[in-house]
Design a protein around this motif. Structure first.
Motif, PDB file in Angstrom:
ATOM      1  N   GLY A 159       0.832  -1.198   0.000  1.00  0.00           N
ATOM      2  CA  GLY A 159       0.000   0.000   0.000  1.00  0.00           C
ATOM      3  C   GLY A 159       0.863   1.243   0.000  1.00  0.00           C
ATOM      4  N   GLY A 160       2.010   1.160  -0.687  1.00  0.00           N
ATOM      5  CA  GLY A 160       2.999   2.224  -0.618  1.00  0.00           C
ATOM      6  C   GLY A 160       2.812   3.358  -1.607  1.00  0.00           C
ATOM      7  N   GLY A 161       1.780   3.302  -2.429  1.00  0.00           N
ATOM      8  CA  GLY A 161       1.621   4.299  -3.477  1.00  0.00           C
ATOM      9  C   GLY A 161       0.961   5.591  -3.047  1.00  0.00           C
ATOM     10  N   THR A 162       0.239   5.567  -1.931  1.00  0.00           N
ATOM     11  CA  THR A 162      -0.488   6.763  -1.502  1.00  0.00           C
ATOM     12  C   THR A 162      -0.533   6.825   0.020  1.00  0.00           C
ATOM     13  N   GLY A 163      -0.997   7.956   0.527  1.00  0.00           N
ATOM     14  CA  GLY A 163      -1.323   8.108   1.937  1.00  0.00           C
ATOM     15  C   GLY A 163      -0.198   7.789   2.891  1.00  0.00           C
TER      16      GLY A 163
ATOM     17  N   ALA B 169       3.968   8.023   2.719  1.00  0.00           N
ATOM     18  CA  ALA B 169       4.675   8.840   3.707  1.00  0.00           C
ATOM     19  C   ALA B 169       5.777   8.032   4.382  1.00  0.00           C
ATOM     20  N   MET B 170       5.496   6.768   4.689  1.00  0.00           N
ATOM     21  CA  MET B 170       6.534   5.925   5.280  1.00  0.00           C
ATOM     22  C   MET B 170       7.651   5.681   4.274  1.00  0.00           C
ATOM     23  N   ALA B 171       7.274   5.457   3.018  1.00  0.00           N
ATOM     24  CA  ALA B 171       8.286   5.264   1.978  1.00  0.00           C
ATOM     25  C   ALA B 171       9.159   6.502   1.834  1.00  0.00           C
ATOM     26  N   ARG B 172       8.542   7.671   1.852  1.00  0.00           N
ATOM     27  CA  ARG B 172       9.297   8.922   1.694  1.00  0.00           C
ATOM     28  C   ARG B 172      10.271   9.124   2.856  1.00  0.00           C
ATOM     29  N   ALA B 173       9.818   8.840   4.078  1.00  0.00           N
ATOM     30  CA  ALA B 173      10.684   9.006   5.244  1.00  0.00           C
ATOM     31  C   ALA B 173      11.826   7.997   5.229  1.00  0.00           C
TER      32      ALA B 173
ATOM     33  N   MET C 294      -5.276  16.945  13.916  1.00  0.00           N
ATOM     34  CA  MET C 294      -4.937  15.687  13.271  1.00  0.00           C
ATOM     35  C   MET C 294      -3.437  15.637  13.027  1.00  0.00           C
ATOM     36  N   GLY C 295      -2.899  14.434  12.945  1.00  0.00           N
ATOM     37  CA  GLY C 295      -1.499  14.275  12.612  1.00  0.00           C
ATOM     38  C   GLY C 295      -1.272  14.374  11.122  1.00  0.00           C
ATOM     39  N   GLU C 296      -0.011  14.490  10.744  1.00  0.00           N
ATOM     40  CA  GLU C 296       0.375  14.495   9.339  1.00  0.00           C
ATOM     41  C   GLU C 296       0.935  13.128   8.971  1.00  0.00           C
ATOM     42  N   PRO C 297       0.801  12.719   7.712  1.00  0.00           N
ATOM     43  CA  PRO C 297       1.353  11.429   7.297  1.00  0.00           C
ATOM     44  C   PRO C 297       2.820  11.256   7.662  1.00  0.00           C
TER      45      PRO C 297
ATOM     46  N   ALA D  99       8.090   5.176  11.697  1.00  0.00           N
ATOM     47  CA  ALA D  99       8.530   3.959  11.022  1.00  0.00           C
ATOM     48  C   ALA D  99      10.043   3.927  10.878  1.00  0.00           C
ATOM     49  N   VAL D 100      10.633   5.075  10.553  1.00  0.00           N
ATOM     50  CA  VAL D 100      12.098   5.153  10.458  1.00  0.00           C
ATOM     51  C   VAL D 100      12.719   4.773  11.788  1.00  0.00           C
TER      52      VAL D 100
END
Length: 254
Positions: A18-22, A26-30, A218-221, A228-229
Motif C-alpha cells: 500500500g505504498g503508493g499513496t497516503g 509517507a513511510m516510503a518517503r521518510a 490531526m497528525g500528518e502522514p 517507522a524510520v
C-alpha cells in the motif's frame, strides 16, 4: 554509535505494501530520506509509478495484491532478484468497511481479514526466513486506534487490526532470537486525502475527533513516516513486540 548512524537506514531495503499513496507513501518517503531503498507494492501500476517518480533514485515499484497469498513468495523472489534482499517489511495495505456490525456479512468480514491479517501473514512468512538467515531484519505493521478502543460501524476493521496486534506479539517472540524485530504503529487520525474527504462532509464527526484528541488536531502522514524510520533503525535495536500509538494522545485522552 553516532546520532546520524543510529537513525540511518542506509543499506536497508524496505518493502512497503500500500505504498503508493497516503500513509504508505509517507513511510516510503521518510525511509527513503533516511537512506533506504524502498520498494512500493500495490495493485495500481500507474499510482505506484507516480509515487516512484516523486521519490527518485532508490525507489522501485512492484504490482501485487496482498490477497494473492500464494504469490507472496514470488513477489519476494522478484524483489530480491531485481533490488536485493528485503531487510524491512512494512505491512501497510488495508481496506475499509463502514457498516453496522449486524449488517456485516461473513463474506465482507472475511475480505477485510484477508487483506489486513492473512495477507500480512503471507508476506511476513515469505520474508522472515531470509531475515533470520542473515540475522537482521525489521517487520512493521500499520495498526489502528480500533485495536485500542471501540469505534462504531467498523467491526471487521476492528477485528482485523486487533488480530494484527496478536501477529506482532507472536512473531516478535518467535523471531527475536534470530535478530529480527517486529513492531506496530497505531496511527490516530491522520490528515490524508481520504480522511479529509470524509471529515469535510461530516462536521460533527470532525468536532468529535478534535474534541477527544488532547493535542487538538490531526497528525500528518510524515508523523507516521518518521515513527517507522525510528522503529526500523538501529536506534530501536532493543525494541520489539510493541504497538506505538502516534495519535496526539487520543488513546489516553478523555
Amino acid at each position: 554509535m553516532k546520532f546520524d548512524e543510529a537513525f540511518s537506514l542506509r543499506g536497508e531495503i524496505a518493502l512497503i505494501t500500500g505504498g503508493g499513496t497516503g500513509i504508505g507513501l509517507a513511510m516510503a518517503r521518510a525511509m527513503h530520506g533516511a537512506g533506504a531503498k524502498v520498494v512500493l507494492v500495490g495493485r495500481r501500476e500507474a499510482e505506484l509509478q507516480a509515487a516512484v517518480a516523486s521519490l527518485g533514485g532508490g525507489a522501485h515499484a512492484f504490482t501485487h495484491d496482498v490477497t494473492d497469498f500464494a504469490g507472496a513468495a514470488g513477489l519476494v523472489e522478484r524483489v530480491t532478484r531485481d533490488v536485493g534482499p528485503v531487510t524491512c517489511l512494512v505491512n501497510n495495505a488495508g481496506i475499509h468497511l463502514k457498516k453496522p456490525a449486524v449488517d456485516t456479512t461473513p463474506e465482507e468480514f472475511q475480505a477485510v481479514l484477508n487483506t489486513h491479517v492473512v495477507g500480512a501473514h503471507a508476506l511476513t512468512r515469505a520474508v522472515a526466513p531470509g531475515m533470520m538467515a542473515r540475522g537482521h531484519g525489521s517487520i512493521l505493521f500499520t495498526g489502528s486506534m480500533a485495536s485500542i478502543f471501540g469505534i462504531p460501524l467498523v467491526i471487521a476493521y476492528t477485528a482485523a487490526k486487533s488480530a494484527m496486534v496478536g501477529l506482532v506479539k507472536g512473531y516478535s517472540t518467535e523471531l527475536a532470537g534470530h535478530g529480527v524485530r517486529v513492531n506496530c504503529i497505531a496511527p490516530g487520525w491522520i490528515a490524508t486525502e481520504m480522511s479529509r474527504r470524509a471529515l469535510d462532509g461530516d462536521p460533527a464527526r470532525k468536532a468529535k475527533i478534535f474534541g477527544r484528541t488532547p493535542m487538538g488536531d490531526m497528525g500528518e502522514p510524515e508523523d507516521i513516516g518518521w515513527a517507522a524510520v525510528y522503529l526500523a533503525s538501529p536506534a530501536a535495536k532493543f525494541v520489539t513486540g510493541v504497538t506505538l500509538p502516534v495519535d496526539g494522545g487520543v488513546s489516553v485522552g478523555f
